[in-house]
Design an enzyme around this catalytic site. Structure first.
Site, PDB file in Angstrom:
ATOM      1  N   ARG A   1      11.425  -2.843   3.455  1.00  0.00           N
ATOM      2  CA  ARG A   1      11.670  -3.905   2.482  1.00  0.00           C
ATOM      3  C   ARG A   1      10.481  -4.842   2.269  1.00  0.00           C
ATOM      4  NH1 ARG A   1      14.961  -7.412   2.830  1.00  0.00           N
ATOM      5  NH2 ARG A   1      15.663  -7.423   0.681  1.00  0.00           N
TER       6      ARG A   1
ATOM      7  N   CYS B   1      -1.162   3.414   8.627  1.00  0.00           N
ATOM      8  CA  CYS B   1      -2.465   3.306   7.962  1.00  0.00           C
ATOM      9  C   CYS B   1      -2.311   2.950   6.491  1.00  0.00           C
ATOM     10  CB  CYS B   1      -3.230   4.610   8.137  1.00  0.00           C
ATOM     11  SG  CYS B   1      -3.434   4.996   9.869  1.00  0.00           S
TER      12      CYS B   1
END
Ligand code: PLP
Length: 425
Positions: A317, A353
């Site tokens: 979210r 990443c």
């Protein structure tokens, strides 16, 4: 009601210390409270009862908010129905002991296989979202020698005043049947041989805090119901969707369910149709948290980073909607030799990443490496949206019930991540 309380040994959910849960099940770990889930469901029943609507209404939990079997089973035991959006969710509800006769099936793109499965199970109603879907459903039902119970999901064109990604009731949305076309499509539906017109449905968006847009939508829906009745199409039920917002920040309270529903329920009190609601977030959101541990502290010139072991793949979210979740320390008082921390503003980030991999910006916390943090209000659209991005096993889920803790989903193991894959021959 707050999900957590502070005890001498740190933050608790019901009678269980989060430190004990981390020691037993590891982190990251979703933690839910049976008492909190039961209480939010009761809030809906009580609100309906207060308007004399309890025995002609059905609260259908929107499964997509959190589809863990234990949660579905708990709601089934409490008497809830379910709002599903896929054949996968249908299978989950049935596996969890939910009754098919209390299922409504929403979604803009139901496949024929999903229609067939739902017809064979005998669901309560299909919430049909286009004229074309209606024809396809008629055909599939005909091929099975059945009649499909339907509501049309109408799009009332009201502004729900929420995040654009979770706003669904405007003309520009992909959802529902345009309000101006609904009457004619109902008339057509009434003549299709394998369709049984049962109700009407609308759902205008999610994380709604202002009751006015939903009440406005209800007015439009009721006017259409009356117009249909005058034309000889009497509906048995009115489904006003879900969308009730919850509290994500300590300083931004959400209205209690009863207050949010009151303007809508007042309009429905004198009518004969049955009522359906489809709440997801408001039943589970504040009943769960994500427990995570600080891996690495990286103080910097511009920003201080706290890299935790939960990431955007566990709780999407913040990355997806720039959503805020309160993040609180689990330990009560700092103890031990490593306690050198002073409070400073941290970027709470995960190991993934992507620079978009954050759980909270600018959080003033006193942190040591190894500390536990609780990311609050993570019960809805948390685990349900989790992925294996970066080949990260998905988190464990546990349910606290008084002083007992039940593992309701084991932490994925790395070999499970590629068990379905194969190399070239
Ligand atoms: C997502 C959804 C819901 C539940 O929304 P919440 O905001 O979680 O209450 C209900 N109905 C439909 C059709 C949905 O798509």
């Amino acid at each position: 009601m707050s999900l957590t309380t502070m005890g001498g040994d740190g933050l608790h959910v019901e009678s269980v210390a989060l430190g004990d849960i981390a020691a037993r099940f590891g982190t990251p770990c979703y933690v839910y409270s049976r008492a909190a889930l039961t209480a939010t469901y009761a809030a809906y029943r009580d609100a309906l009862q207060a308007h004399g609507l309890a025995d002609r209404s059905l609260v259908c939990y929107a499964v997509k908010a959190n589809s863990n079997l234990a949660i579905l089973n708990l709601f089934a035991r409490l008497g809830a129905g379910f709002d599903i959006v896929s054949g996968g969710e249908l299978a989950r509800v049935l596996a969890a002991g939910g009754s098919a006769g209390k299922i409504v099936f929403s979604g803009v793109g139901k496949s024929r296989a999903e229609m067939r499965a739902a017809l064979e199970a005998g669901i309560h109603c299909f919430n049909v979202e286009s004229a074309s879907e209606l024809d396809q459903l008629d055909e599939v039902a005909g091929s099975l020698g059945r009649r499909a119970p339907v509501s049309l999901r109408v799009n009332p064109d009201v502004d729900a005043k929420t995040h654009p990604y979770i706003s669904t009731g405007l003309k520009t949305a992909k959802f529902g049947i345009a309000f101006g076309e609904a009457f004619d499509i109902y008339r057509r539906a009434a003549h299709l041989p394998h369709i049984a017109v049962r109700g009407i449905d609308c759902h205008i968006g999610s994380q709604l805090l202002d009751p006015a847009p939903a009440a406005e939508a209800a007015d439009k829906v009721l006017a259409l119901v009356d117009r249909l009745a005058a034309a000889g199409i009497a509906l048995e039920h009115i489904d006003l969707g879900g969308g009730m917002g919850i509290q994500y920040r300590a300083d931004e309270p959400a209205p209690p369910v009863a207050d949010y529903l009151a303007p809508m329920l007042a309009k429905l009190a004198g009518r004969r149709e049955k009522l359906v609601f489809e709440p997801g977030r408001s039943l589970v959101g504040n009943a769960g948290l994500l427990l995570t541990r600080v891996q690495v502290l990286k103080p910097g010139e511009e920003k201080h980073f706290a890299v935790v072991d939960a990431a955007m793949n566990d709780l999407m979210r913040p990355a997806l909607y720039d959503a805020w979740h309160d993040i609180v320390p689990v330990s009560a008082t700092k103890v031990g030799a490593g306690d050198t921390a002073t409070a400073m503003p941290y970027e709470i980030v995960g190991p993934v990443c992507e620079s978009g991999d954050f759980l909270g910006h600018d959080r003033k916390l006193a942190l040591n490496e190894g500390d536990l943090l609780a990311i609050l209000s993570a019960g809805a659209y948390g685990m349900a949206m989790a992925s294996n991005y970066n080949s990260r096993p998905r988190a464990a889920e546990v349910m606290v019930d008084g002083d007992a803790t039940h593992l309701i989903r084991h932490r994925e193991e790395v070999p499970e991540l590629f068990a379905l894959e194969s190399v070239l021959p």
